[in-house]
Each structure stands twice: as C-alpha cells, then as structure tokens.
Write a protein that holds these residues in place. Structure first.
Motif, short mmCIF file in Angstrom:
data_model
loop_
_atom_site.label_atom_id
_atom_site.label_comp_id
_atom_site.label_asym_id
_atom_site.label_seq_id
_atom_site.Cartn_x
_atom_site.Cartn_y
_atom_site.Cartn_z
N PHE A 242 0.84 -1.21 0.00
CA PHE A 242 0.00 0.00 0.00
C PHE A 242 0.87 1.26 0.00
O PHE A 242 0.70 2.16 -0.84
CB PHE A 242 -0.92 -0.02 1.22
CG PHE A 242 -1.88 1.13 1.28
CD1 PHE A 242 -2.99 1.17 0.46
CD2 PHE A 242 -1.67 2.18 2.16
CE1 PHE A 242 -3.88 2.24 0.50
CE2 PHE A 242 -2.55 3.25 2.22
CZ PHE A 242 -3.66 3.28 1.38
N ILE A 243 1.83 1.32 0.93
CA ILE A 243 2.70 2.50 1.01
C ILE A 243 3.56 2.60 -0.24
O ILE A 243 3.75 3.69 -0.82
CB ILE A 243 3.59 2.43 2.26
CG1 ILE A 243 2.73 2.37 3.54
CG2 ILE A 243 4.53 3.62 2.31
CD1 ILE A 243 1.83 3.56 3.74
N GLY A 244 4.10 1.48 -0.71
CA GLY A 244 4.94 1.49 -1.90
C GLY A 244 4.17 1.95 -3.13
O GLY A 244 4.69 2.70 -3.96
N ALA A 245 2.91 1.50 -3.27
CA ALA A 245 2.10 1.90 -4.42
C ALA A 245 1.83 3.39 -4.41
O ALA A 245 1.89 4.05 -5.46
CB ALA A 245 0.79 1.11 -4.42
N LEU A 246 1.54 3.94 -3.25
CA LEU A 246 1.30 5.39 -3.16
C LEU A 246 2.57 6.16 -3.51
O LEU A 246 2.52 7.17 -4.23
CB LEU A 246 0.81 5.76 -1.77
CG LEU A 246 -0.57 5.24 -1.36
CD1 LEU A 246 -0.96 5.77 0.01
CD2 LEU A 246 -1.63 5.62 -2.38
N LEU A 247 3.71 5.70 -3.02
CA LEU A 247 4.98 6.37 -3.33
C LEU A 247 5.27 6.33 -4.83
O LEU A 247 5.64 7.35 -5.43
CB LEU A 247 6.12 5.73 -2.56
CG LEU A 247 6.18 5.99 -1.05
CD1 LEU A 247 7.29 5.16 -0.42
CD2 LEU A 247 6.41 7.47 -0.77
N VAL A 248 5.08 5.17 -5.44
CA VAL A 248 5.35 5.03 -6.87
C VAL A 248 4.37 5.87 -7.68
O VAL A 248 4.76 6.59 -8.62
CB VAL A 248 5.28 3.55 -7.29
CG1 VAL A 248 5.31 3.42 -8.81
CG2 VAL A 248 6.44 2.78 -6.69
N GLY A 249 3.09 5.80 -7.33
CA GLY A 249 2.08 6.53 -8.09
C GLY A 249 2.29 8.03 -8.04
O GLY A 249 2.24 8.72 -9.06
N ILE A 250 2.53 8.56 -6.85
CA ILE A 250 2.70 10.00 -6.70
C ILE A 250 4.02 10.46 -7.31
O ILE A 250 4.08 11.50 -7.99
CB ILE A 250 2.61 10.39 -5.21
CG1 ILE A 250 1.17 10.17 -4.71
CG2 ILE A 250 3.03 11.84 -5.00
CD1 ILE A 250 0.99 10.36 -3.23
#
Length: 303
Positions: A242-250
């Motif tokens: 979850f945290i990794g996806a938000l970091l990558v997406g943003i």
C-alpha cells in the motif's frame, strides 16, 4: 496550485490502482514464494471479461463482477494445472513457466477477441466530474478508484489480521510444513490465495481498462511497476504494498507533470522530452534509495 492538487490526486488514483495489482502479487509471492510473471495476464483477463460482459449485457456493473469471477476462476485453474508443479522448483523454472503463460494468454486472447482494442463506457452515475475545495474539478470515476483502493486495503487488512483464513495465510507464509502437519489443506489454501490475488488483478484491469482501453498485452507494463511496488514495500507485506504503491504513483505522476515545467527555463523547447525521460527514471531511483536504506523493503521481514 490547482495543477499540483490535480496531479496529486492523479498520483493517488494511480497509486491505488497499483496497490490493487500489487496486493495480489505480494500475497502470492509472500505465501507461496512464487515469482508469478503471469499476474499481468490475469489483469488482462479481468479487463477483457469486463468489456465482453458489459458489451453483451449493457451493464458496466455486471462487467465489473465478471472481471472478478473470470480472473479468480482462471487463476484457480492455472494454479491447479501449472503453478502447483512449481512450488518446489527454483525461481528460474518459475520465471520460465509463468513467462510461457504470458505468451499463451496473449495469443489466446488475440484469437478470441482480435487485435483491436475494446472500450468501456461509464454508467451515468460514474461519468462527469465534481468540484472539490480549492476550485479543482475532478472526474468522479477517478475518485471512485481511490475509494475502491482504500476499501480493498481495509478489507485485506481485516482478512489477514482478523480472520481464520488470514491466520492460515500468515502461518503458511511462516512455515508451510508445520501447518500442513497440523491438518490444514495446504493445496486448498494456496488455490484460495492465488484466486484472491488473481481477482484483485482482474479488478485492477477492469478499472484501468475503463480509463484507457482494453487490449492484448496491457498487463506487462503494469506488471513491471507492480514488482517495483512490491520490492519497495517489502515482499509479502500488504501494508508495504500500500505504502509502496502510493509512493510510486505520486512520484511517477508528479514527476511527469512538474519536471517539464521546472526544466522549461533551462532547456526551453527541450524541457518536455527531457522531463518525461527523467520522470520515467524517478521510480527506479526511488527503489534504489529504499533498497540501499532497507534492503528488505520498507515493511519486509529481514531474512
């Protein structure tokens, strides 16, 4: 400021989509120790199932349900027929076998649906845009994707941490021989986990196919980003995904939107291509920094 808010929301939406994709991938790898390159093909299966059912019935909602059912069914079938033979093999065998599945799924889908892309139409309830604080107008469907990603994250957290199935999944990740000796049907557990991961990939494919188009090979580019997300977050960790996806997406979205603007005074007309090229590298730089700091990922268990 309006541009920044819009792109931040786009990054959040992109991150939520990546999470839905990466959550299934990290579950499968964490519990089974399996490198599943065919996860992107299950993403494609969900997208095509949604498009086909929506076109046949005229209902987008039935298409979404079909994406979940079709991807879960195909995932369970693949696990029974192919993946089950790979658990005791080394990772190279897993990579070769699941890469072969990519080719089979791609050619099979092309044979069934042709090479031309399919398009999905949004129902009236999800079409249009809404006004947000700060004078920002944002599409309703993108907000729905953000909400769906948050609900899936909450549901997975409750499933893994608060249910008997979640206990078995965590135990299977820790010591599969022990829980098998205690009477748990490890084969059925693995099939359930694989089907769950496939269903999540199928839903992600249906949602992204609605925004873009549904076409053969659409899962491979997303699979690479999903692996980056899993590595950053830590293999086997839903919270990390979850945290990794938000970091990558943003990082990816803001980089593509802002770098050309920031480079404009220096490079002039060349700012656009250079900024886009640098933005594509940012997520891999992010992964490198995280791995230097924490080789096991943000929330991965130290080996």
């Amino acid at each position: 400021m309006t541009l920044l808010i819009e792109q931040a929301l786009n990054g959040l939406q992109y991150g939520m989509m990546l999470f839905v994709m990466a959550a299934g991938l990290t579950l499968i790898f964490g519990v089974m120790g399996l490198i599943n390159l065919a996860h992107g093909s299950l993403y494609m299966v969900g997208a095509f199932a949604c498009a086909a059912v929506a076109a046949a019935t005229g209902s987008y909602w039935l298409g979404l349900v079909a994406s979940l059912i079709a991807a879960a069914f195909v995932g369970a079938l693949v696990e029974r027929l192919v993946i089950r033979r790979l658990y005791t093999r080394d990772h190279l065998d897993q990579v070769l076998a699941t890469f072969a599945l990519i080719l089979i799924f791609s050619e099979g889908t092309r044979w069934l649906f042709g090479s031309f892309p399919l398009y999905l139409s949004l129902p009236p309830a999800l079409a249009g845009a809404v006004s947000l604080p700060g004078g920002v107008t944002y599409p309703v469907f993108r907000l729905v994707i953000i909400a769906v990603g948050a609900l899936i994250a909450l549901g997975l957290w409750l499933l893994i941490g608060r249910t008997r199935l979640g206990i078995r999944i965590r135990a299977g990740e820790a010591d599969r021989e022990m829980i098998s000796a205690l009477g748990v049907d490890i084969g059925a557990l693995y099939t359930a986990v694989f089907a769950l991961g496939a269903a999540l990939a199928g839903m992600a494919g249906a949602l992204v196919g609605t925004l873009q188009s549904v076409q053969v090979g659409m899962g491979e580019p997303v699979l690479i980003l999903a692996f980056v997300t899993v590595v950053i977050g830590g293999i086997g960790s839903i919270k990390g995904a979850f945290i990794g996806a938000l970091l990558v997406g943003i990082t990816d979205t803001l980089g593509k939107a802002l770098l050309p603007v920031l480079l404009q005074p220096v490079l002039g007309a060349g700012a656009g291509p250079v900024g886009a090229a640098l933005a594509s590298v940012l997520i891999y730089l992010l992964m490198a920094v995280v791995l230097i700091w924490r080789p096991q990922g943000l929330y991965g268990a130290r080996a």
